[in-house]
Write an enzyme that holds these catalytic residues in place. Sequence first.
Site, PDB file in Angstrom:
ATOM      1  NE  ARG A 157       2.325   6.736   1.556  1.00 25.33           N
ATOM      2  CZ  ARG A 157       3.105   6.966   0.338  1.00 25.33           C
ATOM      3  NH1 ARG A 157       2.594   6.527  -0.794  1.00 25.33           N
ATOM      4  NH2 ARG A 157       4.296   6.491   0.301  1.00 25.33           N
TER       5      ARG A 157
ATOM      6  CG  HIS B 162       0.671   0.911  -2.040  1.00 26.11           C
ATOM      7  ND1 HIS B 162       0.511   1.309  -0.557  1.00 26.11           N
ATOM      8  CD2 HIS B 162       1.255   1.590  -1.780  1.00 26.11           C
ATOM      9  CE1 HIS B 162       1.361   2.355   0.112  1.00 26.11           C
ATOM     10  NE2 HIS B 162       1.866   2.286  -1.420  1.00 26.11           N
TER      11      HIS B 162
ATOM     12  CD  GLU C 170      -2.195   0.267   1.288  1.00 23.29           C
ATOM     13  OE1 GLU C 170      -0.535  -0.251   1.999  1.00 23.29           O
ATOM     14  OE2 GLU C 170      -2.017   0.838   0.745  1.00 23.29           O
TER      15      GLU C 170
END
Length: 242
Positions: free
Chosen positions: A160, A208, A189
């Site tokens: 993360r 991601h 993001e």
Amino acid sequence: NVDAAGLKAAGVRVVNTPARNAGAVAEFTIGAILAETRLIRAGHEALRRGEWRGDLYRADTTGTELSELTVGVVGYGAIGARVVKLLKAFGCRLLVADPYVQLSAGDRADAVEHVSLDALLERSDVVTLHARVTPETARFIDRAAFARMKRGATFVNTARGPLIDYDALHDALASGHLRGAMLETFAVEPAPPDWPLLKLPNVTLTPHIAGASTTTARVAAAMIAEELRRFANGESPLNPVN
């Protein structure tokens, strides 16, 4: 992503599908480590620029095989444990830092070491993150942590984004203290187009996608179906959230 407390108050049960993508992320992590340590990304980018980097073959430039490296795995949950399992095939020395779990009997038998985070950072040629974001771990890989890492080490984060101090990582990469890094997730993001890390030549960035695989989709669907079956039959859920 949902108001679990509000749903509980409304009498709505919430379940989730933990570890559904553990295999996908673990495999992706191995790819990330190889891309950095064996200069796959560097060679690819050079060819796209029209450069034939024969110098990447030189002994003073090229990477070291995993069999000669020490890899530190931070976090020993479902993903971290799978990363350890996959890395054993390469013959590298393996360190694990996680104060809340113990190594499996198999990992102990295979000489995997359970060490403190500081010891892992100081001894590892590659550091790969697999911790959860908690108040304790938010930005815990900070300037001091990067300073503890070996000069020329490689850093990988497929966990993360909020685990990292990005300004400190940028400086460690720009100064050459870290040889390279691979980042799969970000605190914000999508990553801003003017983000300084996007400008560095020694970092690989992906949007991601480590957990994305057709296997992940099938595993998640099967887990959800089993929870629905249990609910319909009046059985307790396997993975309750509220």
